[in-house]
Design an enzyme around this catalytic site. Structure first.
Site, short mmCIF file in Angstrom:
data_model
loop_
_atom_site.label_atom_id
_atom_site.label_comp_id
_atom_site.label_asym_id
_atom_site.label_seq_id
_atom_site.Cartn_x
_atom_site.Cartn_y
_atom_site.Cartn_z
N ASP A 114 13.92 -34.92 -20.97
CA ASP A 114 12.74 -35.46 -21.65
C ASP A 114 11.53 -34.66 -21.19
OD1 ASP A 114 14.03 -37.49 -23.10
OD2 ASP A 114 13.92 -38.88 -21.41
N ASP A 130 14.51 -37.85 -29.53
CA ASP A 130 14.05 -39.24 -29.57
C ASP A 130 13.11 -39.46 -30.76
OD1 ASP A 130 15.44 -39.68 -27.18
OD2 ASP A 130 13.65 -39.30 -25.95
#
Length: 169
Positions: A114, A130
């Site tokens: 991330d 995402d």
């Protein structure tokens, strides 16, 4: 059939984009930790997540891999076998592309890379995959609501026509 094929190609392109961005994050962000984009608003921060959204089910990689794989096979089957509206098709394509992108990370590394960190509120660090998944789910929900309202109006109009045809008011 060509539309189904193009949907899968579109999802594959999203996976490629996701994996290239994550390679960049590994090469550039990991050594420095974070890069400010807009002070106080957003930064790029290297973060490894061994859970799903908001780190739920952290450390449960086998469960996440199995459940995600099953869901993605179902989404792929939908894209290949079901006739659907373009908005619905794009929604599922986004979900498939983002899901596969994160699944690759889980299978190969046991964690998802991330890198987008919103600073103006307390929120999870997230990535391109995402964004694809979330956008796809929101589009799908909007499509379901729109389709439901449309069918409701059509049913009411048909009922009104039947009433008028019967001579009743």
């Amino acid at each position: 059939m060509i539309v189904s094929f193009l949907s899968v190609v579109g999802a594959a392109l999203l996976v490629v984009a996701d994996q290239l961005i994550k390679q960049w994050a590994n090469a550039v962000l990991q050594p420095v930790g974070a890069i400010t984009l807009l002070p106080g608003i957003v930064e790029l921060r290297y973060y490894l997540n061994d859970g799903m959204a908001f780190s739920m089910l952290a450390g449960k990689q086998t469960l996440l891999i199995v459940m995600t794989s099953i869901m993605l096979v179902c989404v792929l089957a939908l894209l290949l076998l079901r006739k659907m509206n373009p908005w619905e098709r794009v929604s599922w394509m986004l979900i498939l592309g983002g899901g596969v992108g994160n699944l690759i990370d889980r299978v190969l590394n046991g964690e998802v890379v991330d890198y987008i960190n919103v600073l103006f509120m307390n929120f999870a660090v997230f990535n391109f995959a995402d964004i694809c998944i979330t956008t796809g789910v929101i589009m799908l929900m909007l499509w379901v609501v729109y389709d439901s309202i449309k069918k409701d109006k059509e049913e009411k109009a048909a009922a009104q026509q039947n009433e008028n045809a019967d001579g009743t008011t």
